[in-house]
Design an enzyme around this catalytic site. Structure first.
Site, PDB file in Angstrom:
ATOM      1  CG  HIS A  76      26.430  41.564 -27.335  1.00  0.00           C
ATOM      2  ND1 HIS A  76      26.711  41.825 -26.017  1.00  0.00           N
ATOM      3  CD2 HIS A  76      27.164  40.485 -27.663  1.00  0.00           C
ATOM      4  CE1 HIS A  76      27.577  40.934 -25.568  1.00  0.00           C
ATOM      5  NE2 HIS A  76      27.884  40.116 -26.549  1.00  0.00           N
ATOM      6  CE1 TYR A 204      26.082  48.984 -21.243  1.00  0.00           C
ATOM      7  CE2 TYR A 204      27.524  50.672 -20.352  1.00  0.00           C
ATOM      8  CZ  TYR A 204      27.131  49.869 -21.403  1.00  0.00           C
ATOM      9  OH  TYR A 204      27.779  49.960 -22.615  1.00  0.00           O
ATOM     10  N   PRO A 296      32.984  56.935 -21.163  1.00  0.00           N
ATOM     11  CG  PRO A 296      34.328  55.438 -19.981  1.00  0.00           C
ATOM     12  CD  PRO A 296      34.024  56.882 -20.132  1.00  0.00           C
ATOM     13  CE  LYS A 300      26.525  55.403 -28.749  1.00  0.00           C
ATOM     14  NZ  LYS A 300      26.295  54.215 -29.529  1.00  0.00           N
ATOM     15  CE1 TYR A 388      25.489  50.678 -25.030  1.00  0.00           C
ATOM     16  CE2 TYR A 388      25.168  48.855 -26.556  1.00  0.00           C
ATOM     17  CZ  TYR A 388      25.833  49.425 -25.476  1.00  0.00           C
ATOM     18  OH  TYR A 388      26.839  48.722 -24.859  1.00  0.00           O
TER      19      TYR A 388
HETATM   20  P1  RFL Z   1      43.655  57.517 -30.018  1.00  0.00           P
HETATM   21  O1  RFL Z   1      43.257  56.080 -29.966  1.00  0.00           O
HETATM   22  O2  RFL Z   1      43.954  58.188 -28.728  1.00  0.00           O
HETATM   23  O3  RFL Z   1      44.905  57.605 -30.985  1.00  0.00           O
HETATM   24  C1  RFL Z   1      45.675  58.773 -31.083  1.00  0.00           C
HETATM   25  C2  RFL Z   1      47.064  58.408 -31.560  1.00  0.00           C
HETATM   26  O4  RFL Z   1      47.816  59.612 -31.689  1.00  0.00           O
HETATM   27  C3  RFL Z   1      49.102  59.417 -31.139  1.00  0.00           C
HETATM   28  N1  RFL Z   1      49.612  60.710 -30.685  1.00  0.00           N
HETATM   29  C4  RFL Z   1      50.554  61.403 -31.346  1.00  0.00           C
HETATM   30  N2  RFL Z   1      51.214  61.151 -32.481  1.00  0.00           N
HETATM   31  C5  RFL Z   1      52.113  62.061 -32.889  1.00  0.00           C
HETATM   32  N3  RFL Z   1      52.395  63.208 -32.206  1.00  0.00           N
HETATM   33  C6  RFL Z   1      51.752  63.489 -31.062  1.00  0.00           C
HETATM   34  N4  RFL Z   1      52.032  64.604 -30.393  1.00  0.00           N
HETATM   35  C7  RFL Z   1      50.788  62.586 -30.593  1.00  0.00           C
HETATM   36  N5  RFL Z   1      49.967  62.542 -29.524  1.00  0.00           N
HETATM   37  C8  RFL Z   1      49.276  61.414 -29.582  1.00  0.00           C
HETATM   38  C9  RFL Z   1      48.897  58.423 -30.002  1.00  0.00           C
HETATM   39  O5  RFL Z   1      50.098  57.711 -29.697  1.00  0.00           O
HETATM   40  C10 RFL Z   1      47.825  57.517 -30.580  1.00  0.00           C
HETATM   41  O6  RFL Z   1      48.365  56.401 -31.241  1.00  0.00           O
HETATM   42  O7  RFL Z   1      42.538  58.411 -30.750  1.00  0.00           O
HETATM   43  P2  RFL Z   1      41.508  58.055 -31.943  1.00  0.00           P
HETATM   44  O8  RFL Z   1      42.212  57.364 -33.057  1.00  0.00           O
HETATM   45  O9  RFL Z   1      40.736  59.276 -32.156  1.00  0.00           O
HETATM   46  O10 RFL Z   1      40.555  56.917 -31.333  1.00  0.00           O
HETATM   47  C11 RFL Z   1      39.658  57.204 -30.319  1.00  0.00           C
HETATM   48  C12 RFL Z   1      39.510  56.011 -29.370  1.00  0.00           C
HETATM   49  O11 RFL Z   1      40.767  55.456 -29.065  1.00  0.00           O
HETATM   50  C13 RFL Z   1      38.820  56.459 -28.090  1.00  0.00           C
HETATM   51  O12 RFL Z   1      37.691  57.267 -28.391  1.00  0.00           O
HETATM   52  C14 RFL Z   1      38.327  55.340 -27.226  1.00  0.00           C
HETATM   53  O13 RFL Z   1      39.288  54.373 -26.955  1.00  0.00           O
HETATM   54  C15 RFL Z   1      37.848  56.007 -25.925  1.00  0.00           C
HETATM   55  N6  RFL Z   1      37.913  55.113 -24.813  1.00  0.00           N
HETATM   56  C16 RFL Z   1      36.931  54.217 -24.697  1.00  0.00           C
HETATM   57  N7  RFL Z   1      35.916  54.229 -25.593  1.00  0.00           N
HETATM   58  C17 RFL Z   1      34.926  53.352 -25.500  1.00  0.00           C
HETATM   59  O14 RFL Z   1      34.017  53.373 -26.335  1.00  0.00           O
HETATM   60  N8  RFL Z   1      34.950  52.403 -24.479  1.00  0.00           N
HETATM   61  C18 RFL Z   1      35.965  52.351 -23.552  1.00  0.00           C
HETATM   62  O15 RFL Z   1      35.974  51.512 -22.681  1.00  0.00           O
HETATM   63  C19 RFL Z   1      37.001  53.273 -23.643  1.00  0.00           C
HETATM   64  N9  RFL Z   1      38.039  53.265 -22.758  1.00  0.00           N
HETATM   65  C20 RFL Z   1      38.994  55.157 -23.899  1.00  0.00           C
HETATM   66  C21 RFL Z   1      39.042  54.200 -22.878  1.00  0.00           C
HETATM   67  C22 RFL Z   1      40.020  56.124 -23.983  1.00  0.00           C
HETATM   68  C23 RFL Z   1      41.069  56.174 -23.066  1.00  0.00           C
HETATM   69  N10 RFL Z   1      42.047  57.237 -23.165  1.00  0.00           N
HETATM   70  C24 RFL Z   1      42.093  58.051 -24.351  1.00  0.00           C
HETATM   71  C25 RFL Z   1      42.891  57.677 -22.166  1.00  0.00           C
HETATM   72  C26 RFL Z   1      40.100  54.191 -21.969  1.00  0.00           C
HETATM   73  C27 RFL Z   1      41.122  55.172 -22.061  1.00  0.00           C
HETATM   74  C28 RFL Z   1      42.244  55.067 -21.060  1.00  0.00           C
HETATM   75  C1  PHB Z   2      34.337  47.650 -22.859  1.00  0.00           C
HETATM   76  O1  PHB Z   2      34.074  46.463 -23.071  1.00  0.00           O
HETATM   77  O2  PHB Z   2      35.504  48.041 -22.691  1.00  0.00           O
HETATM   78  C2  PHB Z   2      33.240  48.629 -22.765  1.00  0.00           C
HETATM   79  C3  PHB Z   2      31.962  48.249 -23.101  1.00  0.00           C
HETATM   80  C4  PHB Z   2      30.920  49.161 -22.998  1.00  0.00           C
HETATM   81  C5  PHB Z   2      31.176  50.440 -22.562  1.00  0.00           C
HETATM   82  C6  PHB Z   2      32.469  50.825 -22.241  1.00  0.00           C
HETATM   83  C7  PHB Z   2      33.507  49.916 -22.325  1.00  0.00           C
HETATM   84  O3  PHB Z   2      30.158  51.308 -22.437  1.00  0.00           O
END
Ligand code: RFL
Ligand code: PHB
Length: 394
Positions: A76, A204, A296, A300, A388
């Site tokens: 993109h 957005y 989100p 990032k 971005y």
């Molecule tokens: P993760 O992916 O949360 O992985 C952490 C891992 O640790 C495990 N864990 C444990 N293991 C052992 N003992 C414990 N006590 C533990 N507690 C937890 C968990 O099972 C898991 O496997 O963290 P990591 O690796 O730092 O990665 C970060 C990303 O996953 C996160 O920043 C993004 O996904 C944030 N996020 C989003 N980011 C975006 O850029 N766009 C999004 O659309 C977006 N949607 C989201 C999200 C995060 C969410 N969370 C955390 C609730 C949507 C959700 C629902």
């Molecule tokens: C997504 O595709 O899940 C997504 C993309 C852009 C964002 C957040 C989530 O800023």
């Protein structure tokens, strides 16, 4: 009976941060063990981030897990910001000479698991009561229970990659840790559907009824989000209600191209800005969501986790190769300087694009004026584009 294991780096958490760290260390010949409270299929099934910065793409490529990402990811070169149905394109490529890649976190995780598993990496899944100890000693341990058996891993370093709700950050004494937090007065309701996206690029949208985001996972699978009330329940949102609300918020012209379909997944996530300082305590290092959360809006969260792990892996590899602990010593300070800049961008874009219940008429006008300035000013658009696409690592 207790079983004992020994490794160089014990990684708590098999999300993107923990998996990538394990891979980067393995590529440099440094041994690790990864422990997670869930199992692989649960971790792979979590629908989260979708946009990879240039630096994240480079890191995954260098780690040797980039083949499928380059084949299937969508390049993109821009995205759109909309206000009350009026759309403006931010040309990332023109402003920065770079692009982002749309490739889901589920796929990044799968690619990392595949490679780690093929290389015989040591994983412990479904681990209960994971407890890091002895971080101020040169032989820290992580103990846990798996299928009723007590386990202990002894290591040189512990990497706390266990997300916001993990145990690692909580293992740092309260008088050492400083936390900074902002909880937003709304959440995001996400929906995934097997339909082509409404547009080739992300949109957005700020609308008087609330924020909406049109994103995608492929040419045939789209991901949409709606700002919803904090504490709202997915059960209140039938697919029909979701599609009607999305159409209103993106405006008639855009909605004309919207292809609706049944949801494959629907969930609500709260929005929060959070930073914990420092990101090191003795021989425990925090990385990713364990140390910081961004709303989100700037896409990032995953990218920040990857940037942390890149620096942490370099510091640890340097320590094993040369015995130098210089970069281990500066890890927290260097990473946090970047974390705060990314927090700022995510906060700014969230403030710009959402409806805040507490906003007065004056603040609503300010938001509109900021939007007009951002999209009309070359300098301001460039600022958005450079954030971005991703700020430099150091
Ligand atoms: P993760 O992916 O949360 O992985 C952490 C891992 O640790 C495990 N864990 C444990 N293991 C052992 N003992 C414990 N006590 C533990 N507690 C937890 C968990 O099972 C898991 O496997 O963290 P990591 O690796 O730092 O990665 C970060 C990303 O996953 C996160 O920043 C993004 O996904 C944030 N996020 C989003 N980011 C975006 O850029 N766009 C999004 O659309 C977006 N949607 C989201 C999200 C995060 C969410 N969370 C955390 C609730 C949507 C959700 C629902
Ligand atoms: C997504 O595709 O899940 C997504 C993309 C852009 C964002 C957040 C989530 O800023």
């Amino acid at each position: 009976m207790s079983k004992s294991h020994r490794t160089s780096v014990c990684i708590i958490g098999a999300g993107p941060a923990g998996l990538l760290l394990s891979q980067l260390l393995a590529n440099a010949g440094v041994d690790s063990i990864v422990i997670d409270r869930r199992d692989r299929s649960y971790i792979e099934g979590r629908i989260r981030a979708g946009v990879l910065e240039r630096g994240t793409v480079d890191a995954l490529t260098e780690a040797g897990v980039g083949d499928r990402m380059h084949q299937e990811g969508l390049v993109h070169e821009g995205f759109e910001l909309a206000f009350d149905g009026e759309r403006h394109r931010i040309d990332i490529a023109a402003h920065t000479g770079a692009s982002v890649l749309v490739y889901g976190q589920t796929e990044v995780t799968k690619d990392l698991f595949d490679k780690r598993t093929a290389e015989g990496a040591r994983f412990f899944f479904n681990a209960e009561d994971v407890t890091p100890e002895g971080m101020k000693t040169d032989q820290p341990t992580v103990s846990f229970t798996q299928n009723g058996t007590a386990m202990t891993v002894t290591c040189d370093y512990i990497a706390g990659c266990d997300g916001f709700h993990g145990v690692s950050r909580r293992a740092i004494p309260r008088d050492v840790l400083n936390t900074f937090e902002r909880v937003y007065p709304f959440g995001w309701l996400g929906l995934l559907t097997e339909r082509p996206p409404v547009s080739d690029e992300l949109i957005y949208a700020n609308h008087a009824r609330g924020f909406a985001l049109c994103s995608m996972r492929s040419q045939t699978r789209s991901r949409y989000y709606l700002q919803c009330e904090a504490g709202d329940d997915v059960a209140n949102w039938s697919d029909t209600r979701f599609w009607e609300e999305l159409a209103r918020r993106i405006g008639e012209a855009s909605a004309a191209d919207l292809q609706t379909g049944p949801s494959i997944e629907k969930s609500i996530a709260p929005l929060r800005s959070f930073v914990a300082e420092p990101m090191r305590y003795g021989n425990l290092f925090l990385a990713g969501d364990a140390a910081h959360i961004v709303p989100p809006t700037g896409a990032k969260g995953l990218n920040l986790a990857v940037a942390d792990v890149r620096l942490l892996s370099r510091a640890l590899i340097e320590r094993y190769r040369t015995g130098t602990t210089e970069h281990i010593g500066s890890y927290s300070q260097i990473v946090l300087a970047r974390v705060w800049k990314v927090e700022r961008f995510s906060w700014q874009l969230s403030n710009l694009m959402h409806q805040f219940p507490e906003h007065s008429a004056f603040e609503k006008r300010m938001q509109r004026a900021e939007f007009d300035y951002l999209v009309q000013s070359e300098a301001a658009s460039k600022t958005i584009a450079e954030n971005y696409v991703g700020l430099p690592l150091e």
